[in-house]
Design a protein around this motif. Structure first.
Motif, PDB file in Angstrom:
ATOM      1  N   PHE A  95     -51.957  13.986  17.107  1.00  0.00           N
ATOM      2  CA  PHE A  95     -52.274  13.993  15.642  1.00  0.00           C
ATOM      3  C   PHE A  95     -52.924  15.192  14.982  1.00  0.00           C
ATOM      4  CE2 PHE A  95     -55.023  12.668  12.163  1.00  0.00           C
ATOM      5  CZ  PHE A  95     -54.260  12.211  11.111  1.00  0.00           C
ATOM      6  N   HIS A  96     -54.190  15.636  16.037  1.00  0.00           N
ATOM      7  CA  HIS A  96     -54.900  16.658  15.560  1.00  0.00           C
ATOM      8  C   HIS A  96     -53.945  18.059  15.591  1.00  0.00           C
ATOM      9  CE1 HIS A  96     -57.654  20.384  16.215  1.00  0.00           C
ATOM     10  NE2 HIS A  96     -58.670  19.618  15.531  1.00  0.00           N
ATOM     11  N   ILE A  97     -53.100  18.209  16.529  1.00  0.00           N
ATOM     12  CA  ILE A  97     -52.101  19.262  16.353  1.00  0.00           C
ATOM     13  C   ILE A  97     -51.063  19.382  15.327  1.00  0.00           C
ATOM     14  CG2 ILE A  97     -50.070  20.430  17.666  1.00  0.00           C
ATOM     15  CD1 ILE A  97     -51.383  19.474  20.258  1.00  0.00           C
ATOM     16  N   ALA A  98     -50.722  18.235  15.020  1.00  0.00           N
ATOM     17  CA  ALA A  98     -49.698  18.168  13.593  1.00  0.00           C
ATOM     18  C   ALA A  98     -50.392  18.579  12.415  1.00  0.00           C
ATOM     19  CB  ALA A  98     -49.359  16.627  13.728  1.00  0.00           C
ATOM     20  N   CYS A  99     -51.706  18.201  12.367  1.00  0.00           N
ATOM     21  CA  CYS A  99     -52.397  18.373  11.119  1.00  0.00           C
ATOM     22  C   CYS A  99     -52.826  19.861  11.077  1.00  0.00           C
ATOM     23  CB  CYS A  99     -53.763  17.422  11.024  1.00  0.00           C
ATOM     24  SG  CYS A  99     -53.511  16.004  10.783  1.00  0.00           S
ATOM     25  N   THR A 100     -52.806  20.521  11.999  1.00  0.00           N
ATOM     26  CA  THR A 100     -53.613  21.841  12.048  1.00  0.00           C
ATOM     27  C   THR A 100     -52.624  22.816  12.350  1.00  0.00           C
ATOM     28  OG1 THR A 100     -54.182  21.715  14.346  1.00  0.00           O
ATOM     29  CG2 THR A 100     -55.821  20.891  12.839  1.00  0.00           C
ATOM     30  N   THR A 101     -51.655  22.617  12.951  1.00  0.00           N
ATOM     31  CA  THR A 101     -50.558  23.756  13.383  1.00  0.00           C
ATOM     32  C   THR A 101     -49.273  23.821  13.237  1.00  0.00           C
ATOM     33  OG1 THR A 101     -50.576  23.129  15.821  1.00  0.00           O
ATOM     34  CG2 THR A 101     -52.290  24.789  15.280  1.00  0.00           C
ATOM     35  N   LEU A 102     -48.811  22.580  13.337  1.00  0.00           N
ATOM     36  CA  LEU A 102     -47.222  22.343  13.064  1.00  0.00           C
ATOM     37  C   LEU A 102     -46.701  22.599  11.583  1.00  0.00           C
ATOM     38  CD1 LEU A 102     -46.500  19.240  15.449  1.00  0.00           C
ATOM     39  CD2 LEU A 102     -46.477  21.697  16.157  1.00  0.00           C
ATOM     40  N   ASP A 103     -45.555  23.351  11.546  1.00  0.00           N
ATOM     41  CA  ASP A 103     -44.910  23.701  10.382  1.00  0.00           C
ATOM     42  C   ASP A 103     -43.943  22.392  10.087  1.00  0.00           C
ATOM     43  OD1 ASP A 103     -44.301  24.825   8.018  1.00  0.00           O
ATOM     44  OD2 ASP A 103     -42.833  26.051   9.128  1.00  0.00           O
ATOM     45  N   VAL A 104     -44.925  21.492   9.233  1.00  0.00           N
ATOM     46  CA  VAL A 104     -43.936  20.138   8.791  1.00  0.00           C
ATOM     47  C   VAL A 104     -44.673  19.792   7.581  1.00  0.00           C
ATOM     48  CG1 VAL A 104     -44.009  19.337  11.135  1.00  0.00           C
ATOM     49  CG2 VAL A 104     -45.933  18.628   9.934  1.00  0.00           C
ATOM     50  N   ASP A 105     -43.716  19.065   7.222  1.00  0.00           N
ATOM     51  CA  ASP A 105     -44.071  18.478   5.819  1.00  0.00           C
ATOM     52  C   ASP A 105     -44.812  17.241   5.629  1.00  0.00           C
ATOM     53  OD1 ASP A 105     -42.409  20.734   4.690  1.00  0.00           O
ATOM     54  OD2 ASP A 105     -40.589  19.660   5.163  1.00  0.00           O
ATOM     55  N   LEU A 106     -44.586  16.286   6.431  1.00  0.00           N
ATOM     56  CA  LEU A 106     -44.968  14.925   6.528  1.00  0.00           C
ATOM     57  C   LEU A 106     -45.546  14.763   7.826  1.00  0.00           C
ATOM     58  CD1 LEU A 106     -42.273  13.022   4.862  1.00  0.00           C
ATOM     59  CD2 LEU A 106     -44.691  13.508   3.812  1.00  0.00           C
ATOM     60  N   VAL A 107     -46.640  13.809   7.962  1.00  0.00           N
ATOM     61  CA  VAL A 107     -47.322  13.325   9.484  1.00  0.00           C
ATOM     62  C   VAL A 107     -47.198  11.833   9.118  1.00  0.00           C
ATOM     63  CG1 VAL A 107     -49.230  13.242  10.852  1.00  0.00           C
ATOM     64  CG2 VAL A 107     -48.882  15.310   9.621  1.00  0.00           C
ATOM     65  N   CYS A 108     -46.464  11.046  10.216  1.00  0.00           N
ATOM     66  CA  CYS A 108     -46.153   9.735  10.072  1.00  0.00           C
ATOM     67  C   CYS A 108     -47.168   8.945  10.457  1.00  0.00           C
ATOM     68  CB  CYS A 108     -44.859   9.367  10.407  1.00  0.00           C
ATOM     69  SG  CYS A 108     -43.477  10.185   9.483  1.00  0.00           S
ATOM     70  N   ILE A 109     -47.698   7.757  10.092  1.00  0.00           N
ATOM     71  CA  ILE A 109     -48.733   7.095  10.655  1.00  0.00           C
ATOM     72  C   ILE A 109     -48.210   5.611  11.132  1.00  0.00           C
ATOM     73  CG2 ILE A 109     -51.073   6.174  10.333  1.00  0.00           C
ATOM     74  CD1 ILE A 109     -51.094   8.931  10.281  1.00  0.00           C
ATOM     75  N   ASN A 110     -48.560   5.329  12.355  1.00  0.00           N
ATOM     76  CA  ASN A 110     -48.000   4.131  12.837  1.00  0.00           C
ATOM     77  C   ASN A 110     -48.809   2.810  12.198  1.00  0.00           C
ATOM     78  OD1 ASN A 110     -46.708   1.789  14.392  1.00  0.00           O
ATOM     79  ND2 ASN A 110     -47.850   2.483  16.313  1.00  0.00           N
ATOM     80  N   VAL A 111     -48.259   1.896  11.654  1.00  0.00           N
ATOM     81  CA  VAL A 111     -49.027   0.781  10.969  1.00  0.00           C
ATOM     82  C   VAL A 111     -48.630  -0.373  11.632  1.00  0.00           C
ATOM     83  CG1 VAL A 111     -49.237   2.064   8.851  1.00  0.00           C
ATOM     84  CG2 VAL A 111     -47.306   0.739   9.159  1.00  0.00           C
ATOM     85  N   THR A 112     -47.966  -0.582  12.649  1.00  0.00           N
ATOM     86  CA  THR A 112     -47.371  -1.857  12.877  1.00  0.00           C
ATOM     87  C   THR A 112     -48.474  -2.270  14.202  1.00  0.00           C
ATOM     88  OG1 THR A 112     -46.168  -0.818  14.875  1.00  0.00           O
ATOM     89  CG2 THR A 112     -45.010  -1.571  12.853  1.00  0.00           C
ATOM     90  N   GLU A 113     -49.375  -1.444  14.628  1.00  0.00           N
ATOM     91  CA  GLU A 113     -50.335  -2.236  15.784  1.00  0.00           C
ATOM     92  C   GLU A 113     -51.673  -1.302  15.312  1.00  0.00           C
ATOM     93  OE1 GLU A 113     -48.781   1.350  19.008  1.00  0.00           O
ATOM     94  OE2 GLU A 113     -48.440  -1.080  19.398  1.00  0.00           O
ATOM     95  N   LYS A 114     -52.793  -1.775  16.132  1.00  0.00           N
ATOM     96  CA  LYS A 114     -53.951  -1.014  16.148  1.00  0.00           C
ATOM     97  C   LYS A 114     -53.999   0.290  16.617  1.00  0.00           C
ATOM     98  CE  LYS A 114     -58.751  -1.893  16.803  1.00  0.00           C
ATOM     99  NZ  LYS A 114     -59.862  -2.705  17.587  1.00  0.00           N
ATOM    100  N   LEU A 115     -54.410   1.458  15.787  1.00  0.00           N
ATOM    101  CA  LEU A 115     -54.466   2.621  16.161  1.00  0.00           C
ATOM    102  C   LEU A 115     -55.264   2.784  17.458  1.00  0.00           C
ATOM    103  CD1 LEU A 115     -54.434   4.697  12.612  1.00  0.00           C
ATOM    104  CD2 LEU A 115     -52.383   4.289  14.532  1.00  0.00           C
TER     105      LEU A 115
END
Length: 248
Positions: A95-115
């Motif tokens: 999650f930290h890598i996706a927010c800081t370095t990856l060239d993406v447009d969306l970061v999906c969050i899992n909501v079906t279970e406790k994180l």
């Protein structure tokens, strides 16, 4: 065709065909997206306009190991063909890598279970500064009471940090699809304000699409928005006998 027909009937003007790759299940390769013109020879016209509904292509990568992120860092020709790139991190490190370095447009969050981790402000703020949005799947909140509890809990914990920079998603079942206004009302349960809930199904989605366009152009995207001229409207509203006093 059924999903597209439902999207058209409930008021959506654009949809994205989602291609999901889960590296944990089996070794998969990123293939070229299927052209929407091959699937839909004639697209329906958006209600109230003369424009046809817009169909985009989207790639979602479910990553559970840091090595899976190498595909996004590489200059793959097939990745550049997709309009929207999303990543579904399974651990706090990813999650930290996706927010800081990856060239993406969306970061999906899992909501079906406790994180298994808590959302931290530094990576979330960095993602917002980079123009990356977070996506919540609202379908589990409709189907099951236990998933509804997890969905609301995880959404509220994210909203407290990301300042409403979220988008929404539904799965490919027509019966589970809801209209934009219904999704906006559902966003109020997630801790969003009325304006943020409306933006989650409108302007935020457009911003994510434009962010994907910058990946193809390698520079940026410029678009114009017409604004009403308030000064001229005020002058026409003031009587002629009072214009001299206001100008002095």
């Amino acid at each position: 065709q059924n999903v597209l027909a439902v999207c058209f009937s409930v008021g959506y003007s654009a949809v994205a065909l989602n291609h999901v790759i889960d590296f944990k299940e089996k070794k998969q390769e990123i293939i070229k997206p299927v052209s929407p013109s091959e699937l839909f020879p004639s697209l329906p016209i958006v209600q109230g306009t003369s424009k046809r509904i817009k169909v985009l292509t989207r790639l979602t990568l479910v990553v559970s190991d840091p090595s899976h992120c190498n595909l996004l860092r590489s200059t793959s020709a097939n990745i550049r063909l997709y309009d929207i790139i999303a990543v579904f991190p399974k651990t706090e490190k990813l999650f930290h890598i996706a927010c800081t370095t990856l060239d993406v447009d969306l970061v999906c969050i899992n909501v079906t279970e406790k994180l298994p981790f808590y959302f931290r402000r530094p990576p979330v703020n960095m993602a917002i500064d980079r123009g990356v949005y977070f996506e919540l799947l609202y379908t589990p909140a409709i189907k099951d009471s236990t998933m509804r509890r997890y969905t609301i809990s995880n959404a509220i914990s994210l909203m407290q940090i990301c300042k409403g920079k979220v988008s929404s998603q539904s799965k490919n079942k027509p019966l589970e699809l809801r209209g934009p206004y219904d999704v906006a009302n559902l966003g109020l349960l997630f801790g969003l304000s009325e304006g943020e809930a409306k933006a989650a199904v409108s302007t935020n989605c457009r911003a994510a699409m434009l962010h994907g366009e910058t990946r193809k152009s390698a520079c940026g995207v410029v678009y114009t928005v017409k604004k009403p001229r308030k000064a001229e409207e005020e002058e026409t509203a003031v009587p002629a006998c009072k214009k001299a006093k206001t100008q002095v």
